[in-house]
Write a protein that holds these residues in place. Structure first.
Motif, PDB file in Angstrom:
ATOM      1  N   GLU A 264      45.062  28.734  -0.456  1.00 42.58           N
ATOM      2  CA  GLU A 264      44.224  28.970  -1.625  1.00 42.58           C
ATOM      3  C   GLU A 264      43.195  27.849  -1.738  1.00 42.58           C
ATOM      4  OE1 GLU A 264      45.169  29.953  -6.294  1.00 42.58           O
ATOM      5  OE2 GLU A 264      46.238  28.301  -5.330  1.00 42.58           O
ATOM      6  N   ILE A 265      41.902  28.230  -1.767  1.00 38.21           N
ATOM      7  CA  ILE A 265      40.846  27.213  -1.806  1.00 38.21           C
ATOM      8  C   ILE A 265      40.289  27.020  -3.225  1.00 38.21           C
ATOM      9  CG2 ILE A 265      40.240  27.473   0.610  1.00 38.21           C
ATOM     10  CD1 ILE A 265      37.875  29.181  -0.209  1.00 38.21           C
ATOM     11  N   PHE A 266      40.397  28.016  -4.070  1.00 40.31           N
ATOM     12  CA  PHE A 266      40.110  27.806  -5.493  1.00 40.31           C
ATOM     13  C   PHE A 266      40.664  28.957  -6.318  1.00 40.31           C
ATOM     14  CE2 PHE A 266      36.217  30.216  -4.458  1.00 40.31           C
ATOM     15  CZ  PHE A 266      35.969  30.972  -5.596  1.00 40.31           C
ATOM     16  N   ARG A 267      40.796  28.700  -7.621  1.00 41.84           N
ATOM     17  CA  ARG A 267      41.273  29.717  -8.561  1.00 41.84           C
ATOM     18  C   ARG A 267      40.160  30.085  -9.527  1.00 41.84           C
ATOM     19  NH1 ARG A 267      47.448  27.662 -10.098  1.00 41.84           N
ATOM     20  NH2 ARG A 267      48.153  27.667  -7.915  1.00 41.84           N
ATOM     21  N   GLY A 268      40.223  31.338  -9.972  1.00 41.89           N
ATOM     22  CA  GLY A 268      39.255  31.810 -10.941  1.00 41.89           C
ATOM     23  C   GLY A 268      38.074  32.484 -10.282  1.00 41.89           C
ATOM     24  N   CYS A 269      37.234  33.091 -11.114  1.00 43.48           N
ATOM     25  CA  CYS A 269      36.018  33.745 -10.628  1.00 43.48           C
ATOM     26  C   CYS A 269      34.941  33.602 -11.695  1.00 43.48           C
ATOM     27  CB  CYS A 269      36.270  35.218 -10.333  1.00 43.48           C
ATOM     28  SG  CYS A 269      34.818  36.102  -9.696  1.00 43.48           S
ATOM     29  N   ALA A 270      33.740  33.323 -11.271  1.00 43.45           N
ATOM     30  CA  ALA A 270      32.640  33.073 -12.205  1.00 43.45           C
ATOM     31  C   ALA A 270      31.743  34.286 -12.391  1.00 43.45           C
ATOM     32  CB  ALA A 270      31.806  31.895 -11.701  1.00 43.45           C
ATOM     33  N   ARG A 271      32.060  35.410 -11.742  1.00 46.10           N
ATOM     34  CA  ARG A 271      31.124  36.522 -11.658  1.00 46.10           C
ATOM     35  C   ARG A 271      31.084  37.413 -12.897  1.00 46.10           C
ATOM     36  NH1 ARG A 271      27.330  35.184  -8.299  1.00 46.10           N
ATOM     37  NH2 ARG A 271      28.289  33.590  -7.004  1.00 46.10           N
ATOM     38  N   GLY A 272      32.215  37.591 -13.581  1.00 46.18           N
ATOM     39  CA  GLY A 272      32.209  38.312 -14.858  1.00 46.18           C
ATOM     40  C   GLY A 272      32.079  39.818 -14.772  1.00 46.18           C
ATOM     41  N   ARG A 286      38.438  26.630 -10.707  1.00 45.97           N
ATOM     42  CA  ARG A 286      38.863  25.291 -10.285  1.00 45.97           C
ATOM     43  C   ARG A 286      38.905  25.238  -8.772  1.00 45.97           C
ATOM     44  NH1 ARG A 286      43.920  26.800 -12.919  1.00 45.97           N
ATOM     45  NH2 ARG A 286      42.710  28.737 -12.952  1.00 45.97           N
ATOM     46  N   PHE A 287      38.133  24.329  -8.188  1.00 41.58           N
ATOM     47  CA  PHE A 287      38.055  24.207  -6.735  1.00 41.58           C
ATOM     48  C   PHE A 287      39.066  23.189  -6.214  1.00 41.58           C
ATOM     49  CE2 PHE A 287      33.641  25.462  -7.840  1.00 41.58           C
ATOM     50  CZ  PHE A 287      33.585  26.640  -7.104  1.00 41.58           C
ATOM     51  N   ARG A 288      39.628  23.471  -5.052  1.00 43.66           N
ATOM     52  CA  ARG A 288      40.375  22.448  -4.311  1.00 43.66           C
ATOM     53  C   ARG A 288      39.362  21.708  -3.436  1.00 43.66           C
ATOM     54  NH1 ARG A 288      45.042  25.067  -2.872  1.00 43.66           N
ATOM     55  NH2 ARG A 288      46.231  23.831  -4.354  1.00 43.66           N
ATOM     56  N   SER A 289      39.444  20.398  -3.384  1.00 47.10           N
ATOM     57  CA  SER A 289      38.458  19.627  -2.624  1.00 47.10           C
ATOM     58  C   SER A 289      38.520  19.973  -1.142  1.00 47.10           C
ATOM     59  CB  SER A 289      38.701  18.128  -2.806  1.00 47.10           C
ATOM     60  OG  SER A 289      39.890  17.731  -2.135  1.00 47.10           O
ATOM     61  N   ALA A 290      37.392  19.803  -0.458  1.00 51.82           N
ATOM     62  CA  ALA A 290      37.334  20.089   0.978  1.00 51.82           C
ATOM     63  C   ALA A 290      38.305  19.176   1.740  1.00 51.82           C
ATOM     64  CB  ALA A 290      35.913  19.912   1.490  1.00 51.82           C
ATOM     65  N   GLU A 308      47.213  32.966  12.487  1.00 54.45           N
ATOM     66  CA  GLU A 308      46.018  33.140  11.670  1.00 54.45           C
ATOM     67  C   GLU A 308      46.191  32.405  10.352  1.00 54.45           C
ATOM     68  OE1 GLU A 308      43.750  36.808   9.414  1.00 54.45           O
ATOM     69  OE2 GLU A 308      44.480  37.163  11.454  1.00 54.45           O
ATOM     70  N   ILE A 309      45.109  31.808   9.875  1.00 53.68           N
ATOM     71  CA  ILE A 309      45.099  31.166   8.568  1.00 53.68           C
ATOM     72  C   ILE A 309      43.989  31.801   7.746  1.00 53.68           C
ATOM     73  CG2 ILE A 309      43.659  29.258   9.403  1.00 53.68           C
ATOM     74  CD1 ILE A 309      45.093  27.484   7.306  1.00 53.68           C
ATOM     75  N   SER A 310      44.323  32.199   6.516  1.00 50.74           N
ATOM     76  CA  SER A 310      43.377  32.880   5.650  1.00 50.74           C
ATOM     77  C   SER A 310      43.015  31.975   4.476  1.00 50.74           C
ATOM     78  CB  SER A 310      43.991  34.187   5.134  1.00 50.74           C
ATOM     79  OG  SER A 310      43.099  34.876   4.293  1.00 50.74           O
ATOM     80  N   LEU A 311      41.716  31.764   4.269  1.00 53.37           N
ATOM     81  CA  LEU A 311      41.225  30.959   3.145  1.00 53.37           C
ATOM     82  C   LEU A 311      40.949  31.913   1.988  1.00 53.37           C
ATOM     83  CD1 LEU A 311      38.738  28.595   5.030  1.00 53.37           C
ATOM     84  CD2 LEU A 311      41.216  28.370   4.739  1.00 53.37           C
ATOM     85  N   VAL A 312      41.793  31.863   0.951  1.00 52.07           N
ATOM     86  CA  VAL A 312      41.746  32.909  -0.065  1.00 52.07           C
ATOM     87  C   VAL A 312      41.280  32.403  -1.421  1.00 52.07           C
ATOM     88  CG1 VAL A 312      43.556  34.255   1.064  1.00 52.07           C
ATOM     89  CG2 VAL A 312      44.180  32.609  -0.711  1.00 52.07           C
ATOM     90  N   SER A 313      40.673  33.326  -2.159  1.00 51.61           N
ATOM     91  CA  SER A 313      40.262  33.137  -3.542  1.00 51.61           C
ATOM     92  C   SER A 313      39.786  34.502  -4.012  1.00 51.61           C
ATOM     93  CB  SER A 313      39.139  32.104  -3.650  1.00 51.61           C
ATOM     94  OG  SER A 313      37.957  32.629  -3.076  1.00 51.61           O
ATOM     95  N   LEU A 314      39.321  34.573  -5.253  1.00 53.26           N
ATOM     96  CA  LEU A 314      38.770  35.838  -5.740  1.00 53.26           C
ATOM     97  C   LEU A 314      37.351  36.070  -5.233  1.00 53.26           C
ATOM     98  CD1 LEU A 314      40.013  35.794  -9.456  1.00 53.26           C
ATOM     99  CD2 LEU A 314      40.877  37.196  -7.574  1.00 53.26           C
ATOM    100  N   THR A 316      35.437  34.076  -2.144  1.00 45.73           N
ATOM    101  CA  THR A 316      35.421  32.953  -1.209  1.00 45.73           C
ATOM    102  C   THR A 316      34.016  32.364  -1.011  1.00 45.73           C
ATOM    103  OG1 THR A 316      37.346  33.863  -0.092  1.00 45.73           O
ATOM    104  CG2 THR A 316      36.058  32.269   1.135  1.00 45.73           C
ATOM    105  N   SER A 317      32.990  33.193  -1.081  1.00 50.49           N
ATOM    106  CA  SER A 317      31.618  32.704  -0.884  1.00 50.49           C
ATOM    107  C   SER A 317      31.217  31.675  -1.921  1.00 50.49           C
ATOM    108  CB  SER A 317      30.628  33.871  -0.939  1.00 50.49           C
ATOM    109  OG  SER A 317      30.795  34.727   0.156  1.00 50.49           O
ATOM    110  N   ASP A 318      31.883  31.668  -3.063  1.00 50.42           N
ATOM    111  CA  ASP A 318      31.512  30.737  -4.124  1.00 50.42           C
ATOM    112  C   ASP A 318      32.062  29.338  -3.904  1.00 50.42           C
ATOM    113  OD1 ASP A 318      29.998  32.534  -5.596  1.00 50.42           O
ATOM    114  OD2 ASP A 318      31.731  33.309  -6.684  1.00 50.42           O
ATOM    115  N   TYR A 319      32.886  29.164  -2.871  1.00 50.20           N
ATOM    116  CA  TYR A 319      33.367  27.810  -2.569  1.00 50.20           C
ATOM    117  C   TYR A 319      32.206  26.991  -2.016  1.00 50.20           C
ATOM    118  CZ  TYR A 319      36.323  24.007  -0.966  1.00 50.20           C
ATOM    119  OH  TYR A 319      36.897  22.773  -0.798  1.00 50.20           O
ATOM    120  N   PRO A 320      31.979  25.785  -2.530  1.00 51.29           N
ATOM    121  CA  PRO A 320      30.851  24.964  -2.062  1.00 51.29           C
ATOM    122  C   PRO A 320      30.949  24.681  -0.557  1.00 51.29           C
ATOM    123  CG  PRO A 320      31.805  24.043  -4.086  1.00 51.29           C
ATOM    124  CD  PRO A 320      32.738  25.117  -3.621  1.00 51.29           C
TER     125      PRO A 320
END
Length: 613
Positions: A264-272, A286-290, A308-314, A316-320
């Motif tokens: 999990e790379i971050f929680r939440g979604c800002a899109r609304g 809330r982002f997890r640091s790189a 395989e490793i999956s980088l997940v969030s609601l 993913t493109s919004d991760y800096p």
């Protein structure tokens, strides 16, 4: 003969015996006699689905970090195993020690989707325990439940002692401490539950009274005492870098639904998006640091044995700088023969290049979720995607060698008209034309998939009515007939009746608990599985309990109606949800949280991107 020997004797005659043997990589082994609390983590579906759940793995390892707790796992046995267990007199057991669950201190259910409710009751039956909370005395397991469905816990209120609202990493440890006090003292169960209500994030349904109006709507929800909070506020983890995350994660020995390492790379979604419950209940972002993400990725690859490793969030493109992070992980993952997957990407030229680089598959499939067929309806639901963006991205994808496109839409959205339904056909047709105009010769496949809108609690559309089954069928047929005209397009749709029951259960009140129990008595289980779902049994259950299911799904609700889930405080205010609903009627959009704060109310948590707002 011990339970383990009895179970192993049955495995020769059941489907997928690997579901029942435990002993996986990184499974925790303890001496049950040397712990104070035994916790049975129950997932109300089969092993392959439950073991794909990240929340299960986090809480399993978190609880087992404590020397005084042993957390074990149990899943819903398939029908063949249930029959054999009942014939041999074997109660539902844990995978770690094959201990029957009625001997545990706490039984905790993960509620990820409403269609698992009958499985919850069925698992309690297989434990040999009374279904109703009030019939389970001190000395019997305390039954708790957490997960997304607890944001409207009322349909299961009779069966669950305590609901955990929100993220569980912190609140579960506080609950365990209180349970130890209860177990090793003269405290009664009622006294224990009363103290549970003082823990933020713990909802004890027996401590609230619900009254109804003559028309069947709710008149009031009130606590039994002034010492019980009038609303239960969710719990969140404010800092993902300092919160617990296991990097020696339990790894199944058989193939599961998501057969990969999940990070999990971050929680939440800002899109609304106005239909999306997850976008509300998981706020703030809330982002997890790189740095921490990279550290976890290396440790997971070393410890878990997956390819395989999956980088997940609601989203993913919004991760800096997601492209930089993915390439850093790829540097060491490739040497271990481990691929990276990046779900939930917002597809553009950068993302397409990244996907081609990190996903080592021959014919990757690109997934788009426009949700609605016209720009007007996408504005209604606040899905800030323009049609030209879809077409330009598809063209880039075709030029880069992508041949399989999946498109996800919803039918029955608020304010939807037939023009919006046919807009889905237009998008599919135009994508096929783009491929043709490029002069490419390889065969492509365009898959259009539709689900039906379910008005979910705590969303701007929570007051809306769901389409009738007749209207669902009509819209599906209209779209199906038109999509037949487009070459290389396949169409799939969600079951009408399943969507209808999901709406009923997600928006239900306490009166549905008797219906769910009746449905189990009529043989309902595995309702999310097509071969088992039988809506006629549910209709019979509603009839026998003298309840009209349409009251919950097909009825539009007024803004001033008391809703069953008003007892739960997500941090997002009801006033904000009303404002968003009214904006939807005008087809006006709201900017994402990254652009400006819309004042939803969740900034009161003082976490993530909301700090300082």
């Amino acid at each position: 003969m011990c339970v383990k020997d009895k179970v192993f004797k049955l495995l020769y005659g059941v489907e997928k015996p690997g579901r029942y043997i435990g002993n996986e990589i990184n499974m925790v082994k303890k001496d049950p006699a040397k712990v104070d609390v035994r916790f049975a983590f129950c997932f109300p579906d089969v092993y392959e689905i439950g073991m794909s759940n990240l929340g299960l793995k986090i809480l399993y390892h978190l609880l087992n970090e404590r020397e005084d707790v042993y957390c074990e796992r149990a899943f819903m046995p398939w029908v063949d195993m249930q029959q054999k267990m009942q014939k041999e007199g074997i109660k539902l057991f844990s995978l770690e020690t094959f201990t029957e669950l009625n001997k545990f201190d706490i039984i905790g259910f993960s509620l990820s989707y409403e269609m698992s409710y009958t499985n919850v009751l069925r698992m309690l039956e297989l434990c040999g325990l009374p279904l109703e909370s009030q019939k389970r005395e001190k000395g019997m397991p305390i039954v708790i439940a957490g997960g997304p469905c607890t944001y409207n816990p009322e349909p299961l209120w009779e069966f669950v002692d305590v609901f955990v609202i929100g993220e569980g990493e912190e609140v579960i440890l506080e609950f365990i401490d209180l349970y130890k006090k209860y177990k090793f003292s003269s405290m009664t169960k009622d006294e224990f539950l009363f103290e549970c209500a003082s823990i933020q994030g713990c909802y004890v349904p027996s401590l609230y009274n619900v009254k109804y109006n003559q028309d069947g709507t709710i008149k009031s929800i009130t606590p039994v005492s002034e010492n019980v909070p009038p609303k239960v506020r969710k719990r969140i983890v404010k800092d993902l870098d300092t919160s617990y995350f296991p990097t020696k994660m339990i790894t199944p020995l058989i193939e599961v639904v998501h057969d990969r390492i999940t990070l999990e790379i971050f929680r939440g979604c800002a899109r609304g998006c106005r239909f999306c419950q997850a976008g509300v209940i998981y706020r703030p972002v809330r982002f997890r640091s790189a740095k921490k993400t990279l550290q976890y990725a290396k440790e997971l690859v070393e410890n878990c044995g997956c390819n395989e490793i999956s980088l997940v969030s609601l989203s993913t493109s919004d991760y800096p700088n997601i492209d930089e992070l993915a390439r850093e992980i790829l540097k060491f993952a490739e040497s271990k023969k481990v691929n990276i997957s990046l779900p939930s990407l917002r597809l553009d030229s950068t993302s397409l290049d990244l996907l081609k680089e990190v996903e080592k598959v021959r014919k990757p499939t690109l997934t788009f979720a426009p949700e609605a067929g016209t720009q007007r309806l996408r504005d209604v639901i606040n899905k800030n995607i323009k049609e030209e963006d879809i077409y330009s991205t598809v063209k880039l994808a075709f030029e880069r060698g992508f041949q399989n496109i999946k498109l996800y839409f919803m039918l029955g959205l608020p304010l939807e008209e037939d023009e919006d339904v046919l807009g889905i056909y237009t998008i599919a047709k135009n994508i096929r034309e783009i491929y043709k105009e490029l002069g490419l010769k390889k065969r492509i496949r365009i898959t259009v998939s539709t689900s039906f809108f379910v008005p979910k609690p705590h969303t701007p559309f929570q007051w809306e009515a769901q389409d009738s089954i007749e209207n669902m069928q009509r819209k599906m047929k209209l779209l199906k007939e038109n999509l037949r005209k487009v070459k290389d397009v396949e169409y799939s749709w969600h079951d009408f009746y399943l969507s209808k029951l999901e709406a009923v259960l997600s928006r239900g009140d306490r009166r549905l608990s008797k219906v769910i129990k009746r449905a189990v008595e009529l043989g309902c289980q595995f309702d999310d599985w097509g071969e088992f779902f039988d809506f006629s049994k549910w209709e019979k259950a509603f009839q026998q309990e003298n309840i009209d299911w349409r009251f919950y799904s097909d009825r539009k609700r007024s803004f001033d109606e008391v809703l069953p889930w008003d007892i739960i405080d997500t941090g997002v205010t009801k006033e904000f949800l009303k404002k968003e609903c009214l904006l939807a009627y005008e087809a006006k959009t709201t900017s994402s949280c990254f652009e400006r704060c819309a004042g939803c109310g969740v900034a009161t948590f003082r976490g993530g991107i909301c700090v300082g707002k």
